[in-house]
Scaffold this active site. Structure first.
Site, PDB file in Angstrom:
ATOM      1  N   PHE A  75       0.866  -1.186   0.000  1.00 54.63           N
ATOM      2  CA  PHE A  75       0.000   0.000   0.000  1.00 54.63           C
ATOM      3  C   PHE A  75       0.901   1.235   0.000  1.00 54.63           C
ATOM      4  O   PHE A  75       0.839   2.107   0.868  1.00 54.63           O
ATOM      5  CB  PHE A  75      -0.971  -0.005   1.186  1.00 54.63           C
ATOM      6  CG  PHE A  75      -2.267   0.701   0.865  1.00 54.63           C
ATOM      7  CD1 PHE A  75      -3.171   0.155  -0.030  1.00 54.63           C
ATOM      8  CD2 PHE A  75      -2.574   1.926   1.421  1.00 54.63           C
ATOM      9  CE1 PHE A  75      -4.357   0.809  -0.348  1.00 54.63           C
ATOM     10  CE2 PHE A  75      -3.753   2.602   1.110  1.00 54.63           C
ATOM     11  CZ  PHE A  75      -4.639   2.028   0.219  1.00 54.63           C
ATOM     12  N   HIS A 104       7.402   5.390   1.308  1.00 55.13           N
ATOM     13  CA  HIS A 104       8.090   4.192   0.808  1.00 55.13           C
ATOM     14  C   HIS A 104       8.977   4.544  -0.393  1.00 55.13           C
ATOM     15  O   HIS A 104      10.107   4.074  -0.509  1.00 55.13           O
ATOM     16  CB  HIS A 104       7.072   3.137   0.360  1.00 55.13           C
ATOM     17  CG  HIS A 104       6.149   2.650   1.431  1.00 55.13           C
ATOM     18  ND1 HIS A 104       4.823   3.002   1.467  1.00 55.13           N
ATOM     19  CD2 HIS A 104       6.351   1.826   2.484  1.00 55.13           C
ATOM     20  CE1 HIS A 104       4.229   2.408   2.494  1.00 55.13           C
ATOM     21  NE2 HIS A 104       5.140   1.690   3.133  1.00 55.13           N
ATOM     22  N   ASP A 107       9.207   5.037  11.741  1.00 55.40           N
ATOM     23  CA  ASP A 107       9.140   3.963  12.734  1.00 55.40           C
ATOM     24  C   ASP A 107      10.477   3.931  13.470  1.00 55.40           C
ATOM     25  O   ASP A 107      11.294   3.020  13.278  1.00 55.40           O
ATOM     26  CB  ASP A 107       8.829   2.635  12.042  1.00 55.40           C
ATOM     27  CG  ASP A 107       7.478   2.686  11.344  1.00 55.40           C
ATOM     28  OD1 ASP A 107       6.459   2.658  12.037  1.00 55.40           O
ATOM     29  OD2 ASP A 107       7.446   2.807  10.098  1.00 55.40           O
TER      30      ASP A 107
HETATM   31  P1  AMP Z   1       5.458  -0.241   6.200  1.00 51.44           P
HETATM   32  O1  AMP Z   1       4.993  -0.599   4.827  1.00 51.44           O
HETATM   33  O2  AMP Z   1       4.515   0.627   6.961  1.00 51.44           O
HETATM   34  O3  AMP Z   1       5.982  -1.418   6.982  1.00 51.44           O
HETATM   35  O4  AMP Z   1       6.734   0.692   5.961  1.00 51.44           O
HETATM   36  C1  AMP Z   1       7.830   0.225   5.221  1.00 51.44           C
HETATM   37  C2  AMP Z   1       8.969   1.173   5.432  1.00 51.44           C
HETATM   38  O5  AMP Z   1       8.599   2.474   4.997  1.00 51.44           O
HETATM   39  C3  AMP Z   1       9.372   1.307   6.911  1.00 51.44           C
HETATM   40  O6  AMP Z   1      10.783   1.367   7.018  1.00 51.44           O
HETATM   41  C4  AMP Z   1       8.721   2.592   7.295  1.00 51.44           C
HETATM   42  O7  AMP Z   1       9.370   3.240   8.370  1.00 51.44           O
HETATM   43  C5  AMP Z   1       8.860   3.406   6.022  1.00 51.44           C
HETATM   44  N1  AMP Z   1       7.909   4.506   6.007  1.00 51.44           N
HETATM   45  C6  AMP Z   1       6.566   4.423   6.205  1.00 51.44           C
HETATM   46  N2  AMP Z   1       6.014   5.651   6.199  1.00 51.44           N
HETATM   47  C7  AMP Z   1       7.023   6.527   5.994  1.00 51.44           C
HETATM   48  C8  AMP Z   1       7.110   7.939   5.910  1.00 51.44           C
HETATM   49  N3  AMP Z   1       6.032   8.720   6.025  1.00 51.44           N
HETATM   50  N4  AMP Z   1       8.321   8.495   5.694  1.00 51.44           N
HETATM   51  C9  AMP Z   1       9.433   7.722   5.590  1.00 51.44           C
HETATM   52  N5  AMP Z   1       9.419   6.386   5.671  1.00 51.44           N
HETATM   53  C10 AMP Z   1       8.237   5.786   5.877  1.00 51.44           C
END
Ligand code: AMP
Length: 305
Positions: free
Chosen positions: A52, A57, A170
């Site tokens: 998503f 990302h 995160d």
């Molecule tokens: P997730 O799909 O939520 O597991 O996120 C995958 C990666 O994208 C993780 O390393 C998150 O910290 C990073 N991420 C998610 N949202 C953001 C954002 N707004 N800014 C920077 N990195 C992000």
């Protein structure tokens, strides 16, 4: 862009990435040990995601592309990092859209495993992180970082990246993974990338999709609270409880928001501070329920020169 599903397909596709021009050039230094690049030795950057995808990302993908010869992205909603009452089934998914974005971003290889590819029948080995995983998110989401550390260990093993890219969004996840890499001596450089925000300041998140339209403006309390604490820190406030009070006061002034926690902690151990050491700084972070979703955000209080 190649898209693979099974562990075996991933292993084969990963090996194929080794063949090709070493466009970044030179040796790759990982955790102090130089890996000879040699002819055809190409560096690989890994971006683990749960899909998503949004600009947050994609910022990691762009950074990985800049710093490596090849970029691998994983898309996997990892069940072991969800608690029994969490949103595993409801977690938003849109694989076709994700793949179109990654193709457009110039990604070389995407791993989109099924649960049984990651956790084959009989799977029974988990990686349990220590104290840095017990506070904040870890205290509210028991087992979450055990799931994270386990999937990241599997990913690092199967993808053998030179560098792996994570969002500072995160922040505790970054701290847990840095500890994992240090403790197990994994040959991967961890790169933390800045938080990408909407124009009004809301940190981008796949879970923002759960926000009701009426609650969307209230979600700005997170970034507003952090900015207020950041200004106080810049103006000389070093008492951690005073900074936590600033965070709490901004949030409680918003009737649609409910504080889960506010924190001003040591940036490496995430232990709550009494006084912020100006030479070290701190991580200010919070979790807030705004309507249905529970949102998290943070700000690094940088060391004062
Ligand atoms: P997730 O799909 O939520 O597991 O996120 C995958 C990666 O994208 C993780 O390393 C998150 O910290 C990073 N991420 C998610 N949202 C953001 C954002 N707004 N800014 C920077 N990195 C992000």
């Amino acid at each position: 862009m190649k898209v693979v599903t099974t562990r075996e397909e991933l292993r084969t596709a990963r090996a194929e990435l080794e063949v090709g021009p070493d466009t970044a050039g030179g040796d790759i230094t990982v955790a102090g040990a130089a890996r000879p690049s040699g002819v055809g030795r190409r560096s690989v950057g890994l971006v683990p995601t749960m899909g998503f995808l949004h600009e947050g990302h994609l910022s990691l993908v762009r950074r990985a592309r800049e710093e490596n010869d090849a970029t691998v992205v994983s898309i996997f909603v990892n069940p072991t990092q969800f608690g029994p009452s969490e949103d595993l089934e409801a977690y938003p998914r849109d694989l076709d859209h994700d793949l179109a974005l990654l193709d457009g971003a110039g990604v070389d290889l995407v791993w989109t495993p099924q649960v049984e590819d990651v956790y084959p029948a009989g799977f029974d080995t988990y990686v349990t992180p220590g104290g840095v995983a017990d506070v904040l998110e870890g205290a509210r989401r028991p087992g979450h970082f055990r799931g994270v550390a386990t999937i990241i260990s599997i990913l690092f093993h199967l993808c053998a990246p030179d560098r792996a890219y994570f969002g500072q969004k995160d922040a505790q996840q970054v701290a847990v993974i840095r500890q994992l890499v240090r403790d197990l001596g994994l040959p991967v450089e961890i790169v933390a990338c800045p938080i990408v925000r909407e124009p009004d300041g809301l940190a981008m998140s796949s879970r923002n999709t759960y926000l009701a339209a009426a609650d969307r403006p209230a979600a700005l309390v997170l970034s507003r609270a952090l900015q207020a604490a950041g200004r106080a820190w810049a103006d000389g406030e070093g008492d951690a409880e005073a900074l936590r009070t600033i965070l709490r006061d901004v949030i409680t002034a918003e009737p649609r928001a409910v504080v889960d926690y506010v924190s001003v902690a040591d940036p490496r151990t995430l232990a709550e501070l009494t006084a912020v050491d100006p030479a070290v700084g701190a991580l200010a972070s919070l979790a807030v329920r705004v309507g249905a979703p529970r949102l998290i955000d943070n700000l690094v209080l940088a060391p004062r020169a």
